[in-house]
Design a protein around this motif. Structure first.
Motif, short mmCIF file in Angstrom:
data_model
loop_
_atom_site.label_atom_id
_atom_site.label_comp_id
_atom_site.label_asym_id
_atom_site.label_seq_id
_atom_site.Cartn_x
_atom_site.Cartn_y
_atom_site.Cartn_z
N LYS A 42 77.81 42.97 32.43
CA LYS A 42 78.54 44.23 32.53
C LYS A 42 79.85 43.95 33.26
N LEU A 43 80.94 43.80 32.48
CA LEU A 43 82.26 43.58 33.04
C LEU A 43 82.75 44.86 33.71
N PRO A 44 83.65 44.75 34.71
CA PRO A 44 84.15 45.95 35.38
C PRO A 44 84.75 46.94 34.38
N GLY A 45 84.30 48.19 34.44
CA GLY A 45 84.82 49.22 33.56
C GLY A 45 84.29 49.19 32.15
N SER A 46 83.32 48.32 31.87
CA SER A 46 82.79 48.20 30.52
C SER A 46 81.30 48.48 30.50
N SER A 47 80.76 48.64 29.30
CA SER A 47 79.33 48.84 29.15
C SER A 47 78.61 47.50 29.14
N GLU A 48 77.34 47.52 29.41
CA GLU A 48 76.53 46.31 29.43
C GLU A 48 76.36 45.76 28.03
N THR A 49 76.51 44.44 27.88
CA THR A 49 76.33 43.77 26.59
C THR A 49 75.46 42.54 26.78
N ASN A 50 75.03 41.96 25.67
CA ASN A 50 74.25 40.73 25.75
C ASN A 50 75.11 39.58 26.25
N ALA A 51 74.56 38.75 27.12
CA ALA A 51 75.27 37.59 27.65
C ALA A 51 75.35 36.50 26.59
N LEU A 52 76.51 35.84 26.50
CA LEU A 52 76.74 34.80 25.51
C LEU A 52 77.23 33.53 26.18
N SER A 53 76.75 32.39 25.72
CA SER A 53 77.23 31.11 26.23
C SER A 53 78.74 30.99 26.01
N GLY A 54 79.48 30.57 27.03
CA GLY A 54 80.92 30.43 26.94
C GLY A 54 81.70 31.70 27.24
N GLN A 55 81.01 32.80 27.47
CA GLN A 55 81.69 34.09 27.71
C GLN A 55 82.44 34.09 29.03
N ALA A 56 83.69 34.55 29.01
CA ALA A 56 84.50 34.64 30.22
C ALA A 56 84.06 35.84 31.05
N LEU A 57 84.11 35.69 32.37
CA LEU A 57 83.68 36.73 33.29
C LEU A 57 84.82 37.09 34.23
N GLN A 58 84.62 38.13 35.03
CA GLN A 58 85.62 38.59 36.00
C GLN A 58 84.94 38.86 37.34
N VAL A 59 85.76 38.98 38.37
CA VAL A 59 85.25 39.40 39.66
C VAL A 59 84.63 40.79 39.52
N ASN A 60 83.53 41.02 40.20
CA ASN A 60 82.77 42.28 40.17
C ASN A 60 81.96 42.47 38.88
N THR A 61 81.82 41.41 38.09
CA THR A 61 80.93 41.47 36.94
C THR A 61 79.48 41.53 37.41
N LEU A 62 78.69 42.37 36.76
CA LEU A 62 77.26 42.44 37.03
C LEU A 62 76.52 41.62 35.98
N LEU A 63 75.63 40.74 36.43
CA LEU A 63 74.81 39.93 35.55
C LEU A 63 73.35 40.31 35.76
N ARG A 64 72.60 40.37 34.66
CA ARG A 64 71.21 40.80 34.77
C ARG A 64 70.35 40.04 33.76
N THR A 65 69.16 39.66 34.19
CA THR A 65 68.18 39.06 33.30
C THR A 65 66.83 39.74 33.51
N THR A 66 66.02 39.74 32.48
CA THR A 66 64.63 40.16 32.60
C THR A 66 63.77 39.06 31.99
N LYS A 67 62.55 38.93 32.49
CA LYS A 67 61.68 37.85 32.03
C LYS A 67 61.55 37.87 30.51
N PRO A 68 61.68 36.70 29.86
CA PRO A 68 61.87 35.34 30.39
C PRO A 68 63.34 34.91 30.42
#
Length: 267
Positions: A42-68
């Motif tokens: 979840k990038l600042p000011g954006s909706s949550e999306t699926n995480a992708l390898s190589g994806q650029a991030l920003q300060v204050n980005t929220l990262l979330r995982t659920t098992k597994p």
């Protein structure tokens, strides 16, 4: 010609000096790998999306995982971490705020020393410099474990601990909650015996927070760091999905094996 050569030499020297002292901008943080989902960004000011390898991030980005789910992230200064299970964290410029779950942070061997990598939680902050650390926060416990190297832990209530290779710092949150519940139950019993007409003395903090009367606020009962057994270290090394569940080995794995004297992990 001599004057021209002299001025030319001075100009070249000044140009080189300017280039040498030009500030080096940090790279943009990015996701290195997502070996398993669910994993989200979840990038600042954006909706949550699926995480992708190589994806650029920003300060204050929220990262979330659920098992597994699990993922590996590189910060702008080259430090890296892995998170997995039911985990959530927020990226800072050179820090990581772990809101819940498990993560491993490390600094690649040979990296020039600068400011430490700090992993913050609501209970304490773990600082590492050329170290590999596991931090876990869930409803039942808070744990900091040094896989290798020295880890400094500063608690929210002002205490400081230093962990060395193979040591862990544990806080039993379930026991803390059970203690608080027991105190509240005793308080309710006492108030019931006093009767509804008995005057109650409220502290200033109770008035501000709108809480029931209580005794002194109790800080968490921290226990000094303790070493884990070799058998426990070997078991963790073999079973940890944050160490073994990625396509590339952890950069500090040789240091971990050397420090803990553990067997090679089973992949």
């Amino acid at each position: 010609m001599k004057n021209f050569s002299w001025f030319a030499s001075v100009f070249v020297l000044l140009l080189c000096t300017t280039v040498s002292f030009r500030p080096v901008h940090a790279r943009q943080p990015k996701i290195v790998e997502v070996p398993a989902g669910p994993a989200f960004v979840k990038l600042p000011g954006s909706s949550e999306t699926n995480a992708l390898s190589g994806q650029a991030l920003q300060v204050n980005t929220l990262l979330r995982t659920t098992k597994p789910g699990r993922m590996q992230v590189m910060l702008g200064d080259g430090r890296q971490f892995r998170m997995g299970g039911d985990a959530e964290l927020r990226l800072g410029r050179s820090t990581v705020e772990l809101l819940k779950g498990s993560m491993i942070g490390w600094i690649k061997p040979g990296t020039p020393q600068s400011s430490p990598l700090k992993i913050r939680t609501r209970l304490a902050t773990a600082s590492i410099q050329g170290t590999t650390v596991l931090v876990e926060l869930n409803d039942e416990q808070f744990e900091v474990f040094s896989w290798e190297g020295t880890v400094r832990v500063d608690t929210a209530d002002g205490q400081r601990f230093t962990l060395t290779s193979g040591q862990q710092l544990l806080l039993d949150l379930k026991r803390q909650m059970d203690d608080v519940k027991g105190q509240l139950d005793n308080l309710e019993a006492v108030l019931g015996q006093l009767g509804a007409n008995s005057p109650l003395v409220l502290t200033d903090e109770d008035r501000v927070e709108g809480r029931r009367p209580s005794g002194k606020n109790q800080s968490p009962q921290w226990e000094p760091p303790e070493p884990v057994s070799t058998q426990d270290a070997e078991r963790r090394l073999q079973k940890s999905l944050l160490i073994n569940g990625f396509s590339t080995p952890l950069e500090t794995l040789p240091e971990i094996e050397r420090e803990l004297g553990a067997y090679e992990p089973v992949l």
